[in-house]
Design a protein around this motif. Structure first.
Motif, PDB file in Angstrom:
ATOM      1  N   PHE A  63     -31.985  -0.593  91.891  1.00  0.00           N
ATOM      2  CA  PHE A  63     -31.646  -0.654  90.469  1.00  0.00           C
ATOM      3  C   PHE A  63     -30.607  -1.745  90.235  1.00  0.00           C
ATOM      4  O   PHE A  63     -30.777  -2.628  89.399  1.00  0.00           O
ATOM      5  CB  PHE A  63     -31.103   0.696  89.999  1.00  0.00           C
ATOM      6  CG  PHE A  63     -30.623   0.715  88.562  1.00  0.00           C
ATOM      7  CD1 PHE A  63     -31.401   1.284  87.571  1.00  0.00           C
ATOM      8  CD2 PHE A  63     -29.389   0.169  88.210  1.00  0.00           C
ATOM      9  CE1 PHE A  63     -30.964   1.310  86.243  1.00  0.00           C
ATOM     10  CE2 PHE A  63     -28.935   0.189  86.890  1.00  0.00           C
ATOM     11  CZ  PHE A  63     -29.732   0.761  85.911  1.00  0.00           C
ATOM     12  N   GLU A  64     -29.512  -1.675  90.978  1.00  0.00           N
ATOM     13  CA  GLU A  64     -28.405  -2.597  90.743  1.00  0.00           C
ATOM     14  C   GLU A  64     -28.792  -4.043  91.021  1.00  0.00           C
ATOM     15  O   GLU A  64     -28.444  -4.948  90.257  1.00  0.00           O
ATOM     16  CB  GLU A  64     -27.184  -2.201  91.564  1.00  0.00           C
ATOM     17  CG  GLU A  64     -25.977  -3.040  91.220  1.00  0.00           C
ATOM     18  CD  GLU A  64     -24.666  -2.503  91.771  1.00  0.00           C
ATOM     19  OE1 GLU A  64     -23.664  -3.215  91.598  1.00  0.00           O
ATOM     20  OE2 GLU A  64     -24.646  -1.405  92.347  1.00  0.00           O
ATOM     21  N   ALA A  65     -29.530  -4.287  92.087  1.00  0.00           N
ATOM     22  CA  ALA A  65     -29.930  -5.660  92.420  1.00  0.00           C
ATOM     23  C   ALA A  65     -30.822  -6.242  91.323  1.00  0.00           C
ATOM     24  O   ALA A  65     -30.613  -7.376  90.881  1.00  0.00           O
ATOM     25  CB  ALA A  65     -30.642  -5.687  93.766  1.00  0.00           C
ATOM     26  N   TYR A  66     -31.802  -5.481  90.883  1.00  0.00           N
ATOM     27  CA  TYR A  66     -32.707  -5.968  89.850  1.00  0.00           C
ATOM     28  C   TYR A  66     -31.982  -6.107  88.519  1.00  0.00           C
ATOM     29  O   TYR A  66     -32.153  -7.095  87.801  1.00  0.00           O
ATOM     30  CB  TYR A  66     -33.911  -5.022  89.697  1.00  0.00           C
ATOM     31  CG  TYR A  66     -34.984  -5.600  88.820  1.00  0.00           C
ATOM     32  CD1 TYR A  66     -36.042  -6.314  89.370  1.00  0.00           C
ATOM     33  CD2 TYR A  66     -34.923  -5.462  87.439  1.00  0.00           C
ATOM     34  CE1 TYR A  66     -37.017  -6.861  88.557  1.00  0.00           C
ATOM     35  CE2 TYR A  66     -35.894  -6.020  86.618  1.00  0.00           C
ATOM     36  CZ  TYR A  66     -36.941  -6.710  87.190  1.00  0.00           C
ATOM     37  OH  TYR A  66     -37.909  -7.265  86.381  1.00  0.00           O
ATOM     38  N   TYR A  67     -31.169  -5.136  88.199  1.00  0.00           N
ATOM     39  CA  TYR A  67     -30.437  -5.129  86.929  1.00  0.00           C
ATOM     40  C   TYR A  67     -29.543  -6.355  86.802  1.00  0.00           C
ATOM     41  O   TYR A  67     -29.566  -7.069  85.793  1.00  0.00           O
ATOM     42  CB  TYR A  67     -29.616  -3.840  86.853  1.00  0.00           C
ATOM     43  CG  TYR A  67     -29.009  -3.545  85.513  1.00  0.00           C
ATOM     44  CD1 TYR A  67     -29.800  -3.152  84.440  1.00  0.00           C
ATOM     45  CD2 TYR A  67     -27.639  -3.626  85.323  1.00  0.00           C
ATOM     46  CE1 TYR A  67     -29.241  -2.864  83.212  1.00  0.00           C
ATOM     47  CE2 TYR A  67     -27.075  -3.333  84.093  1.00  0.00           C
ATOM     48  CZ  TYR A  67     -27.880  -2.947  83.041  1.00  0.00           C
ATOM     49  OH  TYR A  67     -27.325  -2.657  81.819  1.00  0.00           O
ATOM     50  N   ARG A  68     -28.761  -6.614  87.846  1.00  0.00           N
ATOM     51  CA  ARG A  68     -27.844  -7.754  87.812  1.00  0.00           C
ATOM     52  C   ARG A  68     -28.590  -9.095  87.898  1.00  0.00           C
ATOM     53  O   ARG A  68     -28.240 -10.059  87.219  1.00  0.00           O
ATOM     54  CB  ARG A  68     -26.842  -7.672  88.960  1.00  0.00           C
ATOM     55  CG  ARG A  68     -25.805  -6.585  88.788  1.00  0.00           C
ATOM     56  CD  ARG A  68     -24.841  -6.574  89.981  1.00  0.00           C
ATOM     57  NE  ARG A  68     -23.906  -5.462  89.913  1.00  0.00           N
ATOM     58  CZ  ARG A  68     -22.762  -5.494  89.253  1.00  0.00           C
ATOM     59  NH1 ARG A  68     -22.415  -6.566  88.568  1.00  0.00           N
ATOM     60  NH2 ARG A  68     -21.966  -4.446  89.262  1.00  0.00           N
ATOM     61  N   GLY A  69     -29.607  -9.151  88.739  1.00  0.00           N
ATOM     62  CA  GLY A  69     -30.283 -10.415  89.000  1.00  0.00           C
ATOM     63  C   GLY A  69     -31.357 -10.808  88.007  1.00  0.00           C
ATOM     64  O   GLY A  69     -31.616 -11.998  87.809  1.00  0.00           O
ATOM     65  N   THR A  70     -31.969  -9.820  87.365  1.00  0.00           N
ATOM     66  CA  THR A  70     -33.097 -10.108  86.476  1.00  0.00           C
ATOM     67  C   THR A  70     -32.873  -9.604  85.058  1.00  0.00           C
ATOM     68  O   THR A  70     -33.043 -10.352  84.096  1.00  0.00           O
ATOM     69  CB  THR A  70     -34.400  -9.485  87.040  1.00  0.00           C
ATOM     70  OG1 THR A  70     -34.631 -10.010  88.353  1.00  0.00           O
ATOM     71  CG2 THR A  70     -35.589  -9.791  86.155  1.00  0.00           C
ATOM     72  N   HIS A  71     -32.512  -8.334  84.914  1.00  0.00           N
ATOM     73  CA  HIS A  71     -32.463  -7.750  83.572  1.00  0.00           C
ATOM     74  C   HIS A  71     -31.294  -8.267  82.732  1.00  0.00           C
ATOM     75  O   HIS A  71     -31.485  -8.630  81.566  1.00  0.00           O
ATOM     76  CB  HIS A  71     -32.429  -6.222  83.636  1.00  0.00           C
ATOM     77  CG  HIS A  71     -32.661  -5.592  82.306  1.00  0.00           C
ATOM     78  ND1 HIS A  71     -33.882  -5.603  81.687  1.00  0.00           N
ATOM     79  CD2 HIS A  71     -31.819  -4.955  81.457  1.00  0.00           C
ATOM     80  CE1 HIS A  71     -33.800  -4.996  80.519  1.00  0.00           C
ATOM     81  NE2 HIS A  71     -32.543  -4.593  80.346  1.00  0.00           N
ATOM     82  N   GLU A  84     -37.166  -5.145  76.541  1.00  0.00           N
ATOM     83  CA  GLU A  84     -37.735  -3.791  76.497  1.00  0.00           C
ATOM     84  C   GLU A  84     -38.838  -3.619  77.537  1.00  0.00           C
ATOM     85  O   GLU A  84     -38.884  -2.611  78.244  1.00  0.00           O
ATOM     86  CB  GLU A  84     -38.280  -3.508  75.102  1.00  0.00           C
ATOM     87  CG  GLU A  84     -38.867  -2.127  74.964  1.00  0.00           C
ATOM     88  CD  GLU A  84     -39.425  -1.840  73.579  1.00  0.00           C
ATOM     89  OE1 GLU A  84     -39.791  -0.679  73.338  1.00  0.00           O
ATOM     90  OE2 GLU A  84     -39.499  -2.773  72.751  1.00  0.00           O
ATOM     91  N   ALA A  85     -39.713  -4.611  77.662  1.00  0.00           N
ATOM     92  CA  ALA A  85     -40.832  -4.523  78.604  1.00  0.00           C
ATOM     93  C   ALA A  85     -40.348  -4.527  80.053  1.00  0.00           C
ATOM     94  O   ALA A  85     -41.051  -4.029  80.942  1.00  0.00           O
ATOM     95  CB  ALA A  85     -41.793  -5.674  78.368  1.00  0.00           C
ATOM     96  N   ASP A  86     -39.153  -5.060  80.317  1.00  0.00           N
ATOM     97  CA  ASP A  86     -38.637  -5.152  81.677  1.00  0.00           C
ATOM     98  C   ASP A  86     -38.059  -3.837  82.202  1.00  0.00           C
ATOM     99  O   ASP A  86     -37.973  -3.642  83.410  1.00  0.00           O
ATOM    100  CB  ASP A  86     -37.559  -6.251  81.732  1.00  0.00           C
ATOM    101  CG  ASP A  86     -37.128  -6.577  83.140  1.00  0.00           C
ATOM    102  OD1 ASP A  86     -38.014  -6.795  84.002  1.00  0.00           O
ATOM    103  OD2 ASP A  86     -35.911  -6.610  83.386  1.00  0.00           O
ATOM    104  N   VAL A  87     -37.668  -2.937  81.316  1.00  0.00           N
ATOM    105  CA  VAL A  87     -36.977  -1.705  81.724  1.00  0.00           C
ATOM    106  C   VAL A  87     -37.733  -0.917  82.798  1.00  0.00           C
ATOM    107  O   VAL A  87     -37.128  -0.497  83.788  1.00  0.00           O
ATOM    108  CB  VAL A  87     -36.623  -0.830  80.506  1.00  0.00           C
ATOM    109  CG1 VAL A  87     -36.063   0.523  80.933  1.00  0.00           C
ATOM    110  CG2 VAL A  87     -35.638  -1.561  79.597  1.00  0.00           C
ATOM    111  N   PRO A  88     -39.048  -0.704  82.685  1.00  0.00           N
ATOM    112  CA  PRO A  88     -39.734   0.066  83.734  1.00  0.00           C
ATOM    113  C   PRO A  88     -39.705  -0.591  85.113  1.00  0.00           C
ATOM    114  O   PRO A  88     -39.982   0.071  86.116  1.00  0.00           O
ATOM    115  CB  PRO A  88     -41.177   0.165  83.222  1.00  0.00           C
ATOM    116  CG  PRO A  88     -41.074  -0.043  81.755  1.00  0.00           C
ATOM    117  CD  PRO A  88     -39.926  -1.002  81.563  1.00  0.00           C
ATOM    118  N   GLY A 139     -36.068   6.096  83.616  1.00  0.00           N
ATOM    119  CA  GLY A 139     -36.171   5.820  82.193  1.00  0.00           C
ATOM    120  C   GLY A 139     -34.830   5.383  81.627  1.00  0.00           C
ATOM    121  O   GLY A 139     -33.903   5.052  82.359  1.00  0.00           O
ATOM    122  N   ALA A 140     -34.741   5.389  80.308  1.00  0.00           N
ATOM    123  CA  ALA A 140     -33.514   4.967  79.633  1.00  0.00           C
ATOM    124  C   ALA A 140     -33.447   5.627  78.264  1.00  0.00           C
ATOM    125  O   ALA A 140     -34.466   5.845  77.618  1.00  0.00           O
ATOM    126  CB  ALA A 140     -33.487   3.450  79.485  1.00  0.00           C
TER     127      ALA A 140
END
Length: 100
Positions: A17-25, A76-80, A86-87
């Motif tokens: 979660f953290e790696a993707y969140y920081r690096g992409t989202h 929005e489309a990136d969240v999954p 979920g969120a």
């Protein structure tokens, strides 16, 4: 000021979660038109959520316009892709208490 607030429950894999969140989202979020400020917390303690996100906009119209934009739809489309739990998404209008 108006805010977009997102609460994330515990994910299946905290590190992923953290790696993707920081690096992409978060870089996607930074592209939202009209966004004035972004803040987030990961690994909340004593809370029913794992992470918290806030994006600040000048007013409700700016926030709604950002969400309806191609960048907003991409966010929005990136969240999954990272939020296995979920969120919870909501908006709020900021108020402040003047301090003496």
């Amino acid at each position: 000021m108006d805010k977009l607030i997102v609460l994330y429950p515990e994910p299946e894999d905290r590190q992923a979660f953290e790696a993707y969140y920081r690096g992409t989202h978060l870089p996607l979020c930074a592209q939202l038109p009209g966004v004035l400020d972004i803040s987030f917390s990961i690994g909340l303690e004593n809370a029913p959520y794992f992470a918290l996100f806030e994006a600040t906009f000048a007013d409700r119209a700016s926030l709604e316009s950002a969400l309806a934009s191609p960048e907003g739809r991409a966010v929005e489309a990136d969240v999954p892709n990272y939020a296995s739990g979920g969120a919870t998404v909501f908006t709020a209008t900021d108020e402040s208490l003047p301090l003496p």
